[in-house]
Design a protein around this motif. Structure first.
Motif, PDB file in Angstrom:
ATOM      1  N   VAL A 137      -6.881   3.774  -1.602  1.00  0.00           N
ATOM      2  CA  VAL A 137      -6.014   4.956  -1.608  1.00  0.00           C
ATOM      3  C   VAL A 137      -6.441   6.021  -0.600  1.00  0.00           C
ATOM      4  CG1 VAL A 137      -5.411   4.608  -4.035  1.00  0.00           C
ATOM      5  CG2 VAL A 137      -7.350   6.088  -3.441  1.00  0.00           C
ATOM      6  N   THR A 138      -7.466   5.744   0.204  1.00  0.00           N
ATOM      7  CA  THR A 138      -8.010   6.758   1.115  1.00  0.00           C
ATOM      8  C   THR A 138      -6.926   7.387   1.976  1.00  0.00           C
ATOM      9  OG1 THR A 138     -10.132   5.619   1.194  1.00  0.00           O
ATOM     10  CG2 THR A 138      -9.669   7.204   2.956  1.00  0.00           C
ATOM     11  N   ASN A 139      -6.015   6.592   2.506  1.00  0.00           N
ATOM     12  CA  ASN A 139      -4.987   7.104   3.417  1.00  0.00           C
ATOM     13  C   ASN A 139      -3.591   7.136   2.784  1.00  0.00           C
ATOM     14  OD1 ASN A 139      -6.713   7.458   5.766  1.00  0.00           O
ATOM     15  ND2 ASN A 139      -6.813   5.226   5.853  1.00  0.00           N
ATOM     16  N   LEU A 140      -3.534   7.007   1.460  1.00  0.00           N
ATOM     17  CA  LEU A 140      -2.234   7.049   0.781  1.00  0.00           C
ATOM     18  C   LEU A 140      -1.698   8.474   0.744  1.00  0.00           C
ATOM     19  CD1 LEU A 140      -0.044   5.617  -0.924  1.00  0.00           C
ATOM     20  CD2 LEU A 140      -1.465   6.081  -2.940  1.00  0.00           C
ATOM     21  N   ALA A 141      -0.424   8.644   1.093  1.00  0.00           N
ATOM     22  CA  ALA A 141       0.230   9.954   1.010  1.00  0.00           C
ATOM     23  C   ALA A 141       1.109  10.044  -0.224  1.00  0.00           C
ATOM     24  CB  ALA A 141       1.052  10.227   2.262  1.00  0.00           C
ATOM     25  N   SER A 211      14.616   0.114  -3.726  1.00  0.00           N
ATOM     26  CA  SER A 211      13.612   0.112  -2.661  1.00  0.00           C
ATOM     27  C   SER A 211      12.345   0.795  -3.148  1.00  0.00           C
ATOM     28  CB  SER A 211      14.137   0.819  -1.410  1.00  0.00           C
ATOM     29  OG  SER A 211      13.180   0.792  -0.363  1.00  0.00           O
ATOM     30  N   PHE A 212      11.215   0.099  -3.030  1.00  0.00           N
ATOM     31  CA  PHE A 212       9.891   0.639  -3.350  1.00  0.00           C
ATOM     32  C   PHE A 212       9.241   1.011  -2.020  1.00  0.00           C
ATOM     33  CE2 PHE A 212       5.322   0.185  -3.874  1.00  0.00           C
ATOM     34  CZ  PHE A 212       5.068   0.802  -5.091  1.00  0.00           C
ATOM     35  N   ALA A 213       8.959   2.319  -1.823  1.00  0.00           N
ATOM     36  CA  ALA A 213       8.504   2.793  -0.515  1.00  0.00           C
ATOM     37  C   ALA A 213       7.092   3.353  -0.588  1.00  0.00           C
ATOM     38  CB  ALA A 213       9.450   3.870   0.018  1.00  0.00           C
ATOM     39  N   VAL A 214       6.315   3.074   0.469  1.00  0.00           N
ATOM     40  CA  VAL A 214       4.935   3.532   0.596  1.00  0.00           C
ATOM     41  C   VAL A 214       4.823   4.362   1.868  1.00  0.00           C
ATOM     42  CG1 VAL A 214       2.516   2.832   0.710  1.00  0.00           C
ATOM     43  CG2 VAL A 214       4.185   1.375  -0.464  1.00  0.00           C
ATOM     44  N   TYR A 215       4.142   5.505   1.790  1.00  0.00           N
ATOM     45  CA  TYR A 215       3.900   6.347   2.959  1.00  0.00           C
ATOM     46  C   TYR A 215       2.400   6.604   3.074  1.00  0.00           C
ATOM     47  CZ  TYR A 215       8.912   7.518   2.615  1.00  0.00           C
ATOM     48  OH  TYR A 215      10.283   7.467   2.545  1.00  0.00           O
ATOM     49  N   ASP A 216       1.829   6.317   4.244  1.00  0.00           N
ATOM     50  CA  ASP A 216       0.433   6.709   4.463  1.00  0.00           C
ATOM     51  C   ASP A 216       0.387   8.136   4.994  1.00  0.00           C
ATOM     52  OD1 ASP A 216       0.601   6.675   7.376  1.00  0.00           O
ATOM     53  OD2 ASP A 216       0.465   4.493   7.288  1.00  0.00           O
ATOM     54  N   ASN A 217      -0.817   8.669   5.149  1.00  0.00           N
ATOM     55  CA  ASN A 217      -0.971  10.062   5.580  1.00  0.00           C
ATOM     56  C   ASN A 217      -1.183  10.202   7.079  1.00  0.00           C
ATOM     57  OD1 ASN A 217      -3.577   9.163   5.966  1.00  0.00           O
ATOM     58  ND2 ASN A 217      -4.476  10.395   4.321  1.00  0.00           N
ATOM     59  N   ALA A 218      -0.847   9.145   7.821  1.00  0.00           N
ATOM     60  CA  ALA A 218      -1.013   9.097   9.281  1.00  0.00           C
ATOM     61  C   ALA A 218      -2.480   9.099   9.698  1.00  0.00           C
ATOM     62  CB  ALA A 218      -0.258  10.237   9.971  1.00  0.00           C
ATOM     63  N   GLY A 219      -3.363   8.855   8.733  1.00  0.00           N
ATOM     64  CA  GLY A 219      -4.782   8.790   9.045  1.00  0.00           C
ATOM     65  C   GLY A 219      -5.314   7.377   9.084  1.00  0.00           C
ATOM     66  N   GLY A 220      -4.475   6.401   8.751  1.00  0.00           N
ATOM     67  CA  GLY A 220      -4.893   5.008   8.719  1.00  0.00           C
ATOM     68  C   GLY A 220      -3.968   4.206   7.832  1.00  0.00           C
ATOM     69  N   PRO A 221      -4.112   2.884   7.819  1.00  0.00           N
ATOM     70  CA  PRO A 221      -3.198   2.022   7.067  1.00  0.00           C
ATOM     71  C   PRO A 221      -3.467   2.024   5.562  1.00  0.00           C
ATOM     72  CG  PRO A 221      -4.901   0.706   8.116  1.00  0.00           C
ATOM     73  CD  PRO A 221      -5.091   2.120   8.614  1.00  0.00           C
ATOM     74  N   VAL A 222      -2.445   1.603   4.822  1.00  0.00           N
ATOM     75  CA  VAL A 222      -2.523   1.442   3.369  1.00  0.00           C
ATOM     76  C   VAL A 222      -1.901   0.096   3.026  1.00  0.00           C
ATOM     77  CG1 VAL A 222      -1.687   2.267   1.137  1.00  0.00           C
ATOM     78  CG2 VAL A 222      -2.438   3.908   2.862  1.00  0.00           C
ATOM     79  N   THR A 223      -2.580  -0.676   2.181  1.00  0.00           N
ATOM     80  CA  THR A 223      -2.039  -1.950   1.718  1.00  0.00           C
ATOM     81  C   THR A 223      -1.618  -1.813   0.264  1.00  0.00           C
ATOM     82  OG1 THR A 223      -3.333  -3.314   3.234  1.00  0.00           O
ATOM     83  CG2 THR A 223      -2.555  -4.373   1.231  1.00  0.00           C
ATOM     84  N   CYS A 224      -0.370  -2.174  -0.016  1.00  0.00           N
ATOM     85  CA  CYS A 224       0.191  -2.057  -1.364  1.00  0.00           C
ATOM     86  C   CYS A 224       0.837  -3.373  -1.750  1.00  0.00           C
ATOM     87  CB  CYS A 224       1.224  -0.933  -1.409  1.00  0.00           C
ATOM     88  SG  CYS A 224       1.909  -0.609  -3.054  1.00  0.00           S
ATOM     89  N   ARG A 225       0.663  -3.750  -2.996  1.00  0.00           N
ATOM     90  CA  ARG A 225       1.300  -4.957  -3.536  1.00  0.00           C
ATOM     91  C   ARG A 225       2.197  -4.583  -4.705  1.00  0.00           C
ATOM     92  NH1 ARG A 225      -3.604  -6.816  -1.443  1.00  0.00           N
ATOM     93  NH2 ARG A 225      -3.409  -8.821  -0.340  1.00  0.00           N
ATOM     94  N   LEU A 226       3.400  -5.133  -4.717  1.00  0.00           N
ATOM     95  CA  LEU A 226       4.368  -4.880  -5.778  1.00  0.00           C
ATOM     96  C   LEU A 226       4.502  -6.142  -6.615  1.00  0.00           C
ATOM     97  CD1 LEU A 226       6.452  -2.945  -7.045  1.00  0.00           C
ATOM     98  CD2 LEU A 226       8.122  -3.788  -5.383  1.00  0.00           C
ATOM     99  N   GLN A 227       4.298  -6.018  -7.927  1.00  0.00           N
ATOM    100  CA  GLN A 227       4.350  -7.169  -8.816  1.00  0.00           C
ATOM    101  C   GLN A 227       5.616  -7.237  -9.652  1.00  0.00           C
ATOM    102  OE1 GLN A 227       1.718  -9.941  -9.498  1.00  0.00           O
ATOM    103  NE2 GLN A 227       3.890 -10.413  -9.674  1.00  0.00           N
ATOM    104  N   ALA A 228       6.163  -6.068 -10.038  1.00  0.00           N
ATOM    105  CA  ALA A 228       7.347  -6.105 -10.893  1.00  0.00           C
ATOM    106  C   ALA A 228       8.160  -4.829 -10.772  1.00  0.00           C
ATOM    107  CB  ALA A 228       6.948  -6.319 -12.357  1.00  0.00           C
TER     108      ALA A 228
END
Length: 475
Positions: A137-141, A211-228
Motif C-alpha cells: 500500500v506504500t504508493n496507494l492513493a 468497474s473496480f478502479a485503482v489509483y496510485d499516488n504517482a510515487g510508484g506502482p501498486v499491484t491489486c488483485r480482485l477476487q469477487a
C-alpha cells in the motif's frame, strides 16, 4: 421528554510500563521469527484466553449475484494507469483457482477491472460486496467502484478507500480485504444519474456496467488483485431506517454526569469503551457509575485497554505478547466486575501490526467479538464486512475552528443521519468527553450539541442500539 421508542428500549514500545504497577497476566509463547501464524496460532500466541469470545457473530451473507473471477469471467483489466495486467492470475487467490491482477504505472491515472453490457440488474434492497488485495500500500492513493449503464456514461461512484500516510488504514499490505458498499455511501454521480436530497440515488435499477478502479499516488506502482464482486441483501428488511450506535471512548466521568441525563430523556443507550485502570481515579467513571448506567439505563460497558499506559502508547507500539496480555487482563477485569460486553475499541483507532509484526486486529479476535476503529470512509453495515475493523465517525463536535467533524454534517439536510434513515445502514458515532459550555478540542462536544444530536436522531425515528444489541440482531 420520552422518545416514542423508549418503551422498546426500557422492557510506546516493548518497554511500556503498566500503570498502577500492574504486571502482565499469563504466560504467552513468543513466535519464532520464521514461524507462520497458521502453524502456531495468531502470532505464536498459543495460550488460550481465560475468557474467549462466545462466537456470537453474524452469519455470512450469501450472495444473490456473484462474480468470483474464475475462468471465462469476461471482465477486462486496463486503463491509462496500467503497467501490466493478468485477467487469469493463478499465482495469488483466496477463492477458486485464480483472481484478476492489475499493476499501475506510477502516474496517478486510473487502472481498472471492468465489464460493461451485462444483463440489466436491480440493486434495490442490496449492497455490493468486494473482496480484493493490495500487495503493497506504500504508493496507494485511492480505490473507487463504479456502477452504471451506457458503457459507464451514466454511473454512480463509491470512493471506498483513501489511503492515509499517518492513520490506521482499512486496507493493509498483503491482506485480503472485504468491503460493503451501501447506497448511503455513494459520493458521486454522472450522466443521467444523480444523488438527491438525503443522499437518495435517482435510480437503483437498470445497471449493466461495473468497474473496480485503482489509483496510485504517482510515487510508484501498486499491484491489486480482485477476487469477487457480489450483491448481498442490505439491512432495510430488518432496520428500514438504519441503526445508530452512540459510543464513547476513554471512560470520562462526563459521560455519566452530562451525557447520560441527555440520553435518558430520549431513552437512548450508549456503549462506553473503558480504560480499566483509570476507573475510579481522577475525572474518570467509577465502578458504581458504570453499573448504574448498565443496570438502569441499558448501557453497554465495553473495553478500550486495561492499562492507561497502553492506551497512551497504542497497541502497535507493543510486542504481540504485551498486547495479548493487556487484552486478556482487560477482558478479565470486565467480566469480574459484572460487565459482559464482548466488544472493544482500539485506542487511537490503531490496529496495525505490533512491534514484532503481528496484526493487532488478529490479537483482538482472541478476546472480543468485535473491535471498533475510527475509520469512516464508508458507513458500517449489517453484517459488518470485517468485524474487527468496525467503522465509526469520530471527532463530532459543536465547536468552531477546532477541527473534527462538524455536528451539522450529521444533522443537516442530506447529512449522515438523512443518509442513514433513507438508505438503511449502521451509523456508529464515536464521542469522547462532554462539556457544559463550548468545546475546546475536537474530542469534546457540548451538552447543547449533544441535545441537538439526540433530537435529530429521535426526529428521524432511527433506532439507537448499543454495539452489542446491534450485533445480536444479526447473529
Amino acid at each position: 421528554m420520552v422518545s416514542r421508542r423508549s418503551a422498546l428500549l426500557m422492557g510506546g514500545t516493548a518497554g511500556v510500563a503498566m500503570a498502577g504497577g500492574g504486571a502482565w497476566l499469563g504466560k504467552v509463547v513468543a513466535q519464532p521469527a520464521a514461524a507462520p501464524a497458521a502453524e502456531s496460532g495468531i502470532g505464536g500466541l498459543t495460550t488460550p484466553p481465560l475468557y474467549a469470545p462466545s462466537g456470537r457473530r453474524p452469519k455470512y451473507r450469501r450472495a444473490s449475484w456473484s462474480q468470483q473471477f474464475q475462468s471465462g469471467h469476461g471482465w477486462t483489466p486496463g486503463g491509462a494507469g496500467t503497467a501490466s495486467a493478468e485477467a487469469n492470475d493463478k499465482s495469488v487467490f483466496v477463492r477458486g483457482t485464480q483472481s484478476v491482477r492489475v499493476t499501475t504505472n506510477g502516474t496517478g491515472k486510473q487502472s481498472y477491472i471492468r465489464k460493461t453490457g451485462m444483463p440489466a440488474m436491480s440493486l434495490t434492497g442490496k449492497m455490493i460486496r468486494l473482496v480484493f488485495r493490495v500487495e503493497d500500500v506504500t504508493n496507494l492513493a485511492k480505490l473507487v467502484f463504479y456502477l452504471g449503464s451506457g458503457s459507464l456514461a451514466n454511473h454512480f461512484a463509491w470512493t471506498h478507500h483513501v489511503h492515509s500516510k499517518t492513520s490506521a488504514n482499512y486496507v493493509q499490505s498483503g491482506e485480503w480485504v472485504t468491503v460493503h458498499l451501501q447506497w448511503a455511501d455513494v459520493n458521486a454521480a454522472a450522466g443521467t444519474y444523480s444523488i438527491g436530497t438525503g443522499g437518495k440515488p435517482s435510480t437503483k435499477t437498470g445497471f449493466t456496467d461495473m468497474s473496480f478502479a485503482v489509483y496510485d499516488n504517482a510515487g510508484g506502482p501498486v499491484t491489486c488483485r480482485l477476487q469477487a464482486v457480489e450483491l448481498i441483501p442490505d439491512t432495510v428488511s430488518v432496520f428500514p431506517k438504519g441503526v445508530v450506535s452512540i459510543t464513547f471512548d476513554d471512560s470520562h466521568k462526563s459521560i455519566h454526569d452530562l451525557a447520560r441525563p441527555v440520553m435518558d430523556r430520549f431513552g437512548f443507550p450508549g456503549t462506553v469503551y473503558n480504560i480499566a485502570d483509570a476507573i475510579g481515579t481522577g475525572s474518570f467513571l467509577t465502578l458504581g457509575q458504570m453499573r448504574s448506567m448498565q443496570d438502569f439505563s441499558g448501557w453497554e460497558m465495553g473495553g478500550h485497554s486495561y492499562a492507561n499506559a497502553v492506551h497512551t502508547a497504542s497497541y502497535p507500539k507493543l510486542t504481540a505478547e504485551q498486547a495479548d496480555d493487556d487484552f486478556r487482563k482487560l477482558r478479565e477485569w470486565l467480566v469480574s466486575n459484572g460487565f459482559t460486553s464482548e466488544h472493544f475499541a482500539y485506542p487511537h483507532g490503531a490496529f496495525q501490526k505490533t512491534s514484532d509484526g503481528v496484526p493487532v486486529d488478529q490479537i483482538a479476535s482472541r478476546h472480543f467479538t468485535t473491535a471498533r476503529s475510527i475509520i469512516s470512509e464508508t458507513i458500517e453495515s449489517f453484517a459488518p464486512a470485517m468485524p474487527y475493523r468496525l467503522k465509526a465517525l469520530t471527532g463530532i463536535n459543536d465547536g468552531t475552528g477546532i477541527g473534527g467533524t462538524a455536528l451539522s454534517k450529521l444533522t443537516g439536510a442530506g447529512g449522515k443521519l438523512d443518509r442513514c434513515v433513507n438508505n438503511g445502514d449502521w451509523l456508529i458515532l464515536c464521542l469522547h468527553k462532554v462539556v457544559d459550555g463550548a468545546p475546546k478540542t475536537s474530542t469534546e462536544i457540548g451538552t447543547a450539541g449533544l441535545e441537538t444530536l439526540m433530537k435529530a436522531i429521535d426526529d428521524r425515528d432511527i433506532p439507537v442500539l448499543t454495539v452489542e444489541e446491534a450485533m445480536a440482531s444479526y447473529t
